[in-house]
Structures are given as structure tokens and as C-alpha cells.
Scaffold this active site. Structure first.
Site, short mmCIF file in Angstrom:
data_model
loop_
_atom_site.label_atom_id
_atom_site.label_comp_id
_atom_site.label_asym_id
_atom_site.label_seq_id
_atom_site.Cartn_x
_atom_site.Cartn_y
_atom_site.Cartn_z
N ASP A 138 0.80 -0.88 -0.06
CA ASP A 138 0.09 0.33 0.19
C ASP A 138 0.78 1.22 -0.50
O ASP A 138 1.62 1.48 -0.79
CB ASP A 138 -1.03 -0.28 1.31
N TYR A 150 -3.49 11.95 1.77
CA TYR A 150 -3.47 11.25 0.07
C TYR A 150 -3.44 12.88 -0.52
O TYR A 150 -3.43 12.85 -1.44
CB TYR A 150 -5.11 10.81 0.56
N HIS A 180 -5.14 -7.59 0.01
CA HIS A 180 -4.07 -6.50 0.54
C HIS A 180 -3.29 -6.10 1.84
O HIS A 180 -2.71 -5.62 1.55
CB HIS A 180 -5.57 -5.83 0.55
#
Length: 380
Positions: free
Chosen positions: A181, A308, A358
Site C-alpha cells: 500500500d 492522500y 491487500h
């Protein structure tokens, strides 16, 4: 005044008042309505979340989980004006290779509880002592016990620069990097800024952004391209919000534990092994709640989302590949397309797995550990 590069021992010790407050808030949740028969299509279902929140309030044992985390040596240090919390688990094997592991969002150091022991002390876990690592697992600035960031500009490049300084402070000359990630963005960045010390990069959940013609894709890659399109159409809403208006989101998630729980548990449903019906079929329920609890107890929903916002300007841009040898582990739900990956990384090792997802370190620790060991064997 403390020396600027001082490293201080750290123990997690959440005040009881904070745990009482969490339980109190969970008991006073104001629940929304929901439509009948829609399952997970509109988000986390009401019955599921009520059950999970009830378990969090009454059964889940933070103190037990805190104790498990505290079994690993932890430290803090200030780098580039920012508090950095990290686990540093020295291997009993003197020739161990330092390995810097970086988590992602909505992850934390809690992701690594099942892999640290086997990586640091293979002999104690049925492995070859020649595969030993000194494990360094920092909390990304803005996440968990690294606390909130205090200025703009903390993007993945700046995180990588901080990691280079962290490894230097710990006195390591040669090291490897691993991450999934966000960690799969930070780790390759280390190859661009510290190639003289970094011996290899191992990533899982490597994001590849398609650009131009994609010819001759394998069936598996065709499937990943379809999944990528599904991501963009219906699974990327969280990223749009976190990369544009993280502050507005922060009020809800910092004030409501059920809000924080729903925001994260949705990802454990959508991103884990597709064979798992519910998140806790893929990862241990208590471990999942430990991850959520770290965000809640450190009030870092907003500051973690800012990563982000900082990153959005460079999303999808091709970076100069580094020459550092790179290994890629591809788990179900990863949208990693080999031809794109090979254009952007010096890939010398590639493995595709049919179980896990994930959160590989939590879902399939055995597979991830074996792949990390195998990749670094030739680079020691």
C-alpha cells in the site's frame, strides 16, 4: 535540551480514561437507517456494524493487545521536525540484514504482529537462521503513535527521506525495504534516494497506473485491469475525499468511534481475500479492532488522510526507476500489472499468490514471510 537525533525508548500506555470514553461513546451511538436487502452495496451494513461495535465496546481487550505490541522494542525520535515512532526488533543472529517495513492506510504497525518474530528470529519459528532480519517498522508521520503532522508537505518522498535518516541513526550501513500500500510507494522511493545503502526492495500491493497501450496482457493481468476499473468506478470514493477534503472528514471520524470503525472496516471487507465473506474471515477480529483502535486512540484519522492530499498531485506519474533490485508479491485484490511494473521498477523477482489479499501480513503471513526471505537471500 535533548540532542536533536536522540532516540528514546517508548511504551504504548493508553490512559484508562480514553478507553472508558471510547466505551461510553460506543454505547451512545446514534445509528442511521438502511435499506432492506442491499448487503454491502451501499457500504457497511447496519447489523454487521452494530455487532462489531458491540464487540469492541464489551469484549475486545485493548490492554491485552497493547501488551502484545509492547513485547516488541519501540522508540521515538524527531526527524525533520516530526515525531517518528518505530518498532526496532534486533535479531539474535549477528549477521542479520536490517529490514525497514512500511505500513499503509488504513494500516498500522499492528499489521506486522505476525511477521516480526519469524523475520527477526527464523530459527525460533522453524526457519533458517541465515534468513534473519533486524526489523525496523516505523509508524508513518501522521499515523498512530507518530502522531499528527504539524506542517504541510509530508508526502511519500518526505517520508522516505525520514526513513533514510532513521536507518542512519540506527547505525545500519546496508538494509532492505519492504512495504505494501503506502509502503509500496515509500519503499521504491528509497531506491531513488538511497541506492548506495539499500540492497533490495520487496513490495506487495504495488499500484501500477496504466498509461498508453496495454498489449498482450495475460488473463491474470486482464482480470487486474478489470478490477482496476471497478476500483475507479465504485471503490475509490474514500481516496477522493481523503485527497481533497481530509479536514472535513476528520471531524466525523475523530468524534465518532463507529464512524472511524465503518471507514476502516469497509476496506477490510473490500480489499481482503475475495474468498472471505466477512472481514474477520480474512483477518483476526481482535487484530482488526487493534488497527482501528490505534487510529481512534491517537486521533489520527485526519492527519493520516492528509498523506492522500499531499500525494494526489503526483498520482499516476511515472517515476524514474531505480537500479535497486525489486521483488513483487502479487496477492488477490492487488491491481499490479507486470508490464507497467517492469517499466517503473528493476524487477528481479515476481510471485503471484492465490490466497491472501491487500493486508498480506495479516491475511497470509506465511506466504509473505517466505517470499521476503526468498527475495533477500540472493542480496545478502
Amino acid at each position: 535540551m535533548a540532542h536533536h537525533s536522540e532516540i528514546s525508548p517508548y511504551r504504548i500506555d493508553i490512559p484508562q480514561a480514553a478507553l472508558d470514553d471510547l466505551r461510553d461513546r460506543l454505547g451512545r451511538t446514534r445509528w442511521p437507517d438502511e435499506l432492506p436487502g442491499v448487503g454491502w452495496d451501499l457500504g457497511v451494513p447496519l447489523d454487521y456494524l452494530k455487532d462489531l461495535a458491540g464487540y469492541w465496546a464489551t469484549t475486545y481487550d485493548w490492554r491485552g493487545q497493547e501488551k502484545a505490541l509492547n513485547e516488541f522494542a519501540q522508540f521515538t525520535t524527531v526527524i525533520d521536525g516530526q515525531n517518528v515512532h518505530f518498532l526496532h526488533v534486533r535479531s539474535p543472529e549477528p549477521d542479520a540484514l536490517p529490514l525497514l517495513i512500511t505500513h499503509g492506510w488504513p494500516g498500522s504497525i499492528a499489521e506486522f504482529l505476525d511477521i516480526i518474530g519469524p523475520l527477526a528470529d527464523p530459527a525460533a519459528h522453524g526457519g533458517d537462521p541465515g534468513d534473519a532480519f533486524h526489523v525496523i517498522a516505523p509508524s508513518i508521520p501522521g499515523f498512530g503513535f507518530s502522531g499528527p503532522t504539524h506542517e504541510t508537505g509530508w508526502n511519500t518522498v518526505r517520508v522516505a527521506r525520514a526513513w533514510v535518516e532513521l536507518v542512519r541513526r540506527l547505525g545500519y550501513e546496508r538494509y532492505g525495504a519492504q512495504g505494501g500500500d503506502t509502503g509500496a510507494l515509500v519503499s521504491p522511493e528509497l531506491g531513488r534516494i538511497d541506492p548506495e545503502h539499500l540492497v533490495g526492495i520487496h513490495v506487495n500491493n504495488l499500484l501500477t497506473f496504466p498509461s498508453g497501450q496495454l498489449d498482450d496482457l495475460s488473463d491474470a493481468d486482464q482480470g487486474r485491469l478489470k478490477l482496476m476499473q471497478r476500483w475507479q468506478n465504485e471503490m475509490a470514493g474514500y481516496a477522493s475525499i481523503q485527497s481533497t477534503r481530509p479536514q472535513t472528514l476528520a471531524y466525523a471520524l475523530t468524534d465518532s468511534p463507529v464512524g472511524q470503525l465503518a471507514w476502516i472496516v469497509e476496506k477490510f471487507k473490500e480489499w481482503t481475500d475475495p474468498a472471505a465473506v466477512l472481514p474477520e474471515d480474512a483477518v483476526d477480529r481482535d487484530r482488526l479492532l487493534t488497527d482501528v483502535s490505534i487510529y481512534w486512540l491517537t486521533a489520527t484519522a485526519g492527519s493520516s488522510a492528509r498523506l492522500y492530499y499531499e500525494g494526489a498531485r503526483s498520482w499516476g506519474q511515472a517515476n524514474e526507476p531505480s537500479a535497486v533490485p525489486t521483488g513483487v508479491a502479487v496477492f488477490p485484490m492487488d491491481i499490479t500489472i507486470r508490464s507497467i511494473a517492469e517499466a517503473q521498477h528493476n524487477i528481479v523477482h515476481w510471485t503471484e499468490f492465490d490466497r491472501g489479499g491487500h493486508f498480506a501480513a495479516m491475511e497470509a503471513p506465511d506466504l509473505l514471510i517466505a517470499d521476503i526471505r526468498e527475495f533477500f537471500r540472493t542480496l545478502r
